[in-house]
Enzyme design. Structure first.
Site, PDB file in Angstrom:
ATOM      1  CG  HIS A  19      33.082 -89.446  36.175  1.00 37.14           C
ATOM      2  ND1 HIS A  19      32.404 -90.008  37.221  1.00 37.14           N
ATOM      3  CD2 HIS A  19      34.182 -88.860  36.715  1.00 37.14           C
ATOM      4  CE1 HIS A  19      33.064 -89.780  38.343  1.00 37.14           C
ATOM      5  NE2 HIS A  19      34.134 -89.080  38.062  1.00 37.14           N
ATOM      6  CB  THR A  45      38.788 -81.918  34.879  1.00 39.70           C
ATOM      7  OG1 THR A  45      37.521 -82.277  34.349  1.00 39.70           O
ATOM      8  CG2 THR A  45      38.709 -81.876  36.403  1.00 39.70           C
ATOM      9  N   GLY A  46      40.810 -81.145  32.568  1.00 39.62           N
ATOM     10  CA  GLY A  46      41.437 -81.046  31.261  1.00 39.62           C
ATOM     11  C   GLY A  46      40.642 -81.467  30.051  1.00 39.62           C
ATOM     12  N   GLY A  66      41.081 -85.183  35.134  1.00 42.14           N
ATOM     13  CA  GLY A  66      40.676 -85.642  36.469  1.00 42.14           C
ATOM     14  C   GLY A  66      41.589 -86.686  37.078  1.00 42.14           C
ATOM     15  CG  ASP A  71      38.513 -85.103  39.688  1.00 44.83           C
ATOM     16  OD1 ASP A  71      37.906 -84.402  38.862  1.00 44.83           O
ATOM     17  OD2 ASP A  71      38.557 -86.342  39.625  1.00 44.83           O
TER      18      ASP A  71
END
Length: 152
Positions: A19, A45-46, A66, A71
């Site tokens: 995150h 994730t990107g 995400g 995700d």
């Protein structure tokens, strides 16, 4: 549900997710473990994947960001047996708009019994384990048997 096994290869396929408020912590962990991680296939994730590649030069297979479905892409790879370990530094203090996707990702990692690290301490335990760079058999749901029973 009946179980079967699969073998995690010595060269792991590792998914890296973080995150926004935890990206720096993951970058620091990846940088400090670059020699070990360079021997494995990394997925992310990107945004996280691009930051990791830029900071370390390690090749990373990048999914979407995400919140845009990344995700779920990682979760699909886990369900297909194409991810062997998940390092997910999630933020326990801030909700994200895609919280259901986060829960689904963690659920799939649990269903398919892959090693998961949610913080630096656990990630350090996993990467320093003698099993990190060796083949390892894990128990997984026997999906074919499950499907066969449901179709009868």
């Amino acid at each position: 549900m009946e179980m079967t096994t699969r073998t995690l290869p010595s060269r792991k396929r590792i998914a890296l997710v973080a995150h926004d408020h935890r990206k720096q912590a993951l970058l620091e962990w990846v940088s400090s473990n670059k020699p070990q991680l360079s021997e494995h296939q990394l997925y992310a994730t990107g945004t996280t994947g691009n930051l990791i590649h830029s900071a370390t030069g390690i090749p990373v297979h990048c999914m979407l960001s995400g919140p845009m479905g990344g995700d779920q892409q990682v979760g699909a790879l886990i369900a297909e047996g194409k991810i062997d370990m998940l390092v997910f530094f999630w933020d326990p203090l801030n909700a994200v708009p895609h919280d259901p996707d986060v829960k689904a990702l963690l659920r799939l990692a649990t269903v398919w019994n892959i090693p998961v690290a949610n913080n630096r301490a656990t990630a350090d335990f996993l990467i320093s384990s003698p099993m990190f760079a060796t083949e390892m058999r894990i128990a997984i749901p026997d999906y074919q048997r499950y499907l066969n029973e449901r179709l009868i």
